[in-house]
Structures are given as C-alpha cells and as structure tokens.
Motif scaffolding. Structure first.
Motif, PDB file in Angstrom:
ATOM      1  N   GLN A 226      21.126  15.001 -87.088  1.00 48.55           N
ATOM      2  CA  GLN A 226      21.345  13.762 -86.358  1.00 48.55           C
ATOM      3  C   GLN A 226      20.041  12.979 -86.270  1.00 48.55           C
ATOM      4  O   GLN A 226      19.070  13.430 -85.661  1.00 48.55           O
ATOM      5  N   ALA A 227      20.004  11.827 -86.936  1.00 51.75           N
ATOM      6  CA  ALA A 227      18.827  10.960 -86.855  1.00 51.75           C
ATOM      7  C   ALA A 227      18.914  10.127 -85.583  1.00 51.75           C
ATOM      8  O   ALA A 227      19.993   9.858 -85.056  1.00 51.75           O
ATOM      9  N   ALA A 228      17.778   9.728 -85.106  1.00 55.34           N
ATOM     10  CA  ALA A 228      17.755   8.931 -83.882  1.00 55.34           C
ATOM     11  C   ALA A 228      18.231   7.521 -84.159  1.00 55.34           C
ATOM     12  O   ALA A 228      17.870   6.910 -85.162  1.00 55.34           O
ATOM     13  N   ALA A 229      19.044   7.001 -83.259  1.00 54.54           N
ATOM     14  CA  ALA A 229      19.395   5.593 -83.350  1.00 54.54           C
ATOM     15  C   ALA A 229      18.158   4.747 -83.085  1.00 54.54           C
ATOM     16  O   ALA A 229      17.921   3.737 -83.718  1.00 54.54           O
ATOM     17  N   SER A 230      17.378   5.197 -82.142  1.00 51.84           N
ATOM     18  CA  SER A 230      16.120   4.522 -81.827  1.00 51.84           C
ATOM     19  C   SER A 230      15.294   5.430 -80.939  1.00 51.84           C
ATOM     20  O   SER A 230      15.830   6.227 -80.181  1.00 51.84           O
ATOM     21  N   PHE A 231      14.004   5.311 -81.060  1.00 47.89           N
ATOM     22  CA  PHE A 231      13.120   6.055 -80.172  1.00 47.89           C
ATOM     23  C   PHE A 231      12.703   5.207 -78.974  1.00 47.89           C
ATOM     24  O   PHE A 231      11.915   5.628 -78.148  1.00 47.89           O
ATOM     25  N   ALA A 232      13.193   3.977 -78.908  1.00 45.66           N
ATOM     26  CA  ALA A 232      12.852   3.085 -77.801  1.00 45.66           C
ATOM     27  C   ALA A 232      14.013   3.012 -76.823  1.00 45.66           C
ATOM     28  O   ALA A 232      15.174   2.941 -77.210  1.00 45.66           O
ATOM     29  N   ASP A 233      13.696   3.035 -75.547  1.00 42.70           N
ATOM     30  CA  ASP A 233      14.705   2.813 -74.523  1.00 42.70           C
ATOM     31  C   ASP A 233      14.944   1.318 -74.364  1.00 42.70           C
ATOM     32  O   ASP A 233      14.129   0.489 -74.788  1.00 42.70           O
ATOM     33  N   LEU A 234      16.048   0.979 -73.743  1.00 41.90           N
ATOM     34  CA  LEU A 234      16.313  -0.432 -73.459  1.00 41.90           C
ATOM     35  C   LEU A 234      15.722  -0.821 -72.110  1.00 41.90           C
ATOM     36  O   LEU A 234      16.311  -1.585 -71.348  1.00 41.90           O
ATOM     37  N   ILE A 235      14.555  -0.269 -71.833  1.00 41.70           N
ATOM     38  CA  ILE A 235      13.770  -0.617 -70.650  1.00 41.70           C
ATOM     39  C   ILE A 235      12.494  -1.277 -71.151  1.00 41.70           C
ATOM     40  O   ILE A 235      11.768  -0.716 -71.969  1.00 41.70           O
ATOM     41  N   TYR A 236      12.230  -2.485 -70.678  1.00 38.74           N
ATOM     42  CA  TYR A 236      11.106  -3.252 -71.194  1.00 38.74           C
ATOM     43  C   TYR A 236      10.085  -3.528 -70.097  1.00 38.74           C
ATOM     44  O   TYR A 236      10.440  -3.849 -68.960  1.00 38.74           O
ATOM     45  N   ASP A 237       8.811  -3.439 -70.463  1.00 41.42           N
ATOM     46  CA  ASP A 237       7.741  -3.836 -69.558  1.00 41.42           C
ATOM     47  C   ASP A 237       7.648  -5.350 -69.532  1.00 41.42           C
ATOM     48  O   ASP A 237       7.798  -6.019 -70.559  1.00 41.42           O
ATOM     49  N   THR A 238       7.389  -5.875 -68.341  1.00 38.10           N
ATOM     50  CA  THR A 238       7.087  -7.300 -68.197  1.00 38.10           C
ATOM     51  C   THR A 238       5.662  -7.406 -67.665  1.00 38.10           C
ATOM     52  O   THR A 238       4.920  -6.425 -67.663  1.00 38.10           O
ATOM     53  N   ALA A 239       5.300  -8.568 -67.184  1.00 38.33           N
ATOM     54  CA  ALA A 239       3.962  -8.733 -66.631  1.00 38.33           C
ATOM     55  C   ALA A 239       3.795  -7.954 -65.341  1.00 38.33           C
ATOM     56  O   ALA A 239       2.666  -7.698 -64.913  1.00 38.33           O
ATOM     57  N   ASP A 240       4.876  -7.536 -64.694  1.00 38.71           N
ATOM     58  CA  ASP A 240       4.749  -6.716 -63.485  1.00 38.71           C
ATOM     59  C   ASP A 240       5.686  -5.502 -63.538  1.00 38.71           C
ATOM     60  O   ASP A 240       5.282  -4.433 -63.948  1.00 38.71           O
TER      61      ASP A 240
END
Length: 401
Positions: A226-240
């Motif tokens: 099983q390959a990863a769909a993505s190694f990134a979460d759908l959580i993003y950093d903003t300026a704060d």
C-alpha cells in the motif's frame, strides 16, 4: 417525555469501554440499564486516573444513565440473583473473554432459560473462534491487527502509528448499540430474541473498508504494497494558528486557487482534474501550504469561507469548548454529580424529535442500587437477606453500600 428505548431493560455485565459505552447510549435513549459489578471494586475504570470525589472521568463518561448492583457471580447465590434480574430484562450484554460467561453460568443458554426472548449480546476482542480468541485484548492490539495502525502511518513502508484515541473500543461500542436496537426491532416484529456477537476486530475492519481498503477491493488486482496517498496532513500552518482546508471538486479547487491569489494553478496540467490532483497530491498540498503561511488563521478562514472553500479552525481540546459552532449545537453540557461535583459531558449526539434522548442519572456509586433492583425483580427482604448470607454480594459486603 420518555426516550425512544423507554421500557427496555438492559442487564449490563460489561466493563472498561466498549460495552459500557454501548449500554450508556441505550440508557441515554431511555432504556433502564442495570450495571452488574463484581465485588472488590467493580469496573476497572472506577480506579482510573483523573479522579474527583472518588469518581474517575473515564467511569463517568461511559456509565451515566445506569444503576449499579454488586453481585458475586462466583457464588451460587450471586448467579441466582442475576438470573432473577435477567428474567425481567430485554437485553443482556457481556464482554468476557470467549467461553468465560459459559464457565461461570451466565452464558446464553442459562440466561435464555429464564428469559426466552432476550437479546443476548457478546462483545469480544478478536472473535469467538480462531487463534487469537483467548488472547487478552486492549485497543492498541486491535489497531495493529486490523491494519488501522498501518493506515495511520500513511504507507506500508512507514512505521505504523496508533490513532491517538481508543477508536476500536469506542467504535465497537457504537456498533454494539446499533446492533442491539436492530435486534430489538426484529424481536418486536417476530417475538424472538437472538444472540448478537461482535468483535472489536470485526468492527474496525468493516469501518476501514468504507474508505481505506480501496487497493484491496478488486480481487486479483490488490496492490502488493500500500503506497501512501500523501505524507501531508490536511492541516496547514498559517501566520499564527493552524487551519484545515480540504477541497475535492473542480469547483472547490478553482475557488481555492483564486482565494489564495494563485490562479496560475488552474493552468497546471498536474491539477486539471480530480484524478490529476489525487495523483499529484503531495505537490498540490505543498503549494497550498506555501500559500497559507502568509496570513493569519482568522484572515484565511474569512477569505476562504467567502469563496465557499471547505475550511475550519484546528482547535485544542480546551478551545473546542468555546467554539461558536460547538456552543450553537449545545454539544457540551454541565451538570452536578453527587460525588464528583460539577462536571462536563457531551450530550447524546442523535436528536429525536418525538422521543428525545437525554443524559439520565449520573454515573452511579459502586453498588448503590443493589437492593433496589432486586426488590423490583420481585425479591422480598427475606430473599435478599438469604442472598446476602449466601455470599451473593461478596464477602462481608452489605448490599447497597
């Protein structure tokens, strides 16, 4: 107004999380739940950490809307008392290891002998057959065997990771509650009870199949790894503070590209269609992250919401309590517990327009209702005294204390 399960009586021999959560849900929906606990302290979660007034948070959150009776099922008198209770019940739930209920005399045959149409429920860890049936089971073990830990890692090549909540335990409780109500509906139509068997492993594998086992779906074409769909979460950093942004459709992708001032993304062949964006998911998420770092969370949430891009703040547990949507839904409620004082809890999630569910009595003190429930089952004072002398309530234990 009574809840949808009003007049249903449940005998609950479960402990820990999965069984108690299931029966608590039934209690919130109006069922009368009698929690039968063993002498010597009862449900293990009573002794868990994070306590006040002799009550643990874990026990409070899985055992409200119940009454507690202490019976020693190792004693003949204790089993006799349990059978008296079972004879008045609609549902009997236990989560002993497979075979234990039968060995101590509370298996299906014994209970059905006094309650022929009862719904008898057995909750296990790995199931009632197979090489793992007799293993002691806790949530992390089920996460491992079910593939959930691998799913959480993102790829078969990555080190497996546990979900940081006891998902198998809680999911099994929810599945059990649904199955019990389905069995009660079948009984209402046919007049016959049945045995509902559920393992935590079954519940989690079925849960994963809805979204995480696509590569195992087509027989003969399963992926060897099983390959990863993505190694990134759908959580993003903003300026704060971080936010979550999730787009699926072409319309949402176009709205996102314009909202973050990157219309050139729309001409990138890697992102033209849904399949293209999925194939190039890491590149897409990295671009999104780079764009979102430039403004505060509040600015982005306002801007993205105006463009109808799916987005939300990412909150700590304390911040969740004050979130305006959580407050608008009335999810978290406060009430007084006679031992623990003022406490918070989440209200029952499902809302019924005609037969509302509600938090009933607070989680009971250990054995607080032993004598009362026996009287309601038809036992007199002499009968209860005989049971006490016979050791039904455990060594030197006074019922109701």
């Amino acid at each position: 107004m009574p809840g949808p399960l009003d007049s249903i009586r449940v005998i609950d021999l479960t402990s820990m999380i999965s069984g108690p959560l299931a029966t608590m849900m039934l209690g919130d929906q109006g069922a009368e739940v009698i929690k039968v606990e063993a002498p010597g302290g009862g449900d293990h979660t009573r002794a868990a950490a994070n306590r006040r007034g002799g009550m643990s948070a874990s026990f409070l959150h899985n055992n409200r809307s119940k009454r507690s009776a202490v019976l020693d099922l190792k004693a003949e008198a204790g089993r006799a008392a349990l059978l008296k209770l079972a004879a008045t019940a609609d549902v009997f739930v236990q989560n002993f290891r497979p075979g234990v209920a039968e060995r101590i005399g509370v298996g299906e045959d014994a209970i059905r002998a006094v309650a022929p149409s009862i719904v008898y429920v057995s909750i296990s860890g790995f199931g009632e057959e197979g090489p793992y049936r007799d293993k002691p089971v806790y949530d992390p073990l089920v996460q491992g065997v079910s593939g959930l830990a691998s799913v959480q890692a993102g790829s078969d090549e990555a080190r497996p990771r546990l979900v940081r909540t006891i998902l198998p335990d809680k999911l099994s409780g929810i599945v059990a509650a649904q199955a019990i109500t389905a069995a009660l509906l079948a009984r209402a139509r046919t007049g016959e009870g049945q045995h509902v068997r559920l393992s935590m492993l079954d519940a989690v594998v079925a849960f994963l199949w809805a979204s995480d086992m696509g590569s195992q779906t087509f027989v003969g074409d399963s992926l060897p790894q099983q390959a990863a769909a993505s190694f990134a979460d759908l959580i993003y950093d903003t300026a704060d503070t971080p936010i979550s942004v999730a787009v699926q459709s072409d319309r949402e992708w176009r709205s996102l590209a314009r909202a973050v001032d990157h219309p050139e993304w729309l001409d990138d062949s890697r992102f033209r269609g849904v399949e293209d964006r999925q194939r190039n998911i890491d590149a897409r998420l990295e671009l999104t992250q780079s764009a979102l770092r430039g403004r505060s969370a509040a600015e982005w949430l306002e801007r993205l919401a105006a463009a109808d891009v799916p987005c939300a703040p990412v909150l700590t547990r304390n911040a969740t309590l004050d979130d305006p949507q959580v407050r608008a839904n009335g999810i978290v409620v406060e009430f007084d517990h006679p031992m623990a004082g003022r406490v918070r809890a989440a209200r029952p999630a499902a809302r019924f327009s005609g037969t509302p569910a509600a938090i009933g009595a607070p989680a009971p003190a250990y054995g607080a209702d032993t004598e009362a429930v026996l009287r309601e089952a038809g036992l007199g004072e002499t009968d209860i005294e005989d049971l006490r002398r016979g050791g039904a309530f455990g060594p030197e234990r006074e019922a109701g204390t």
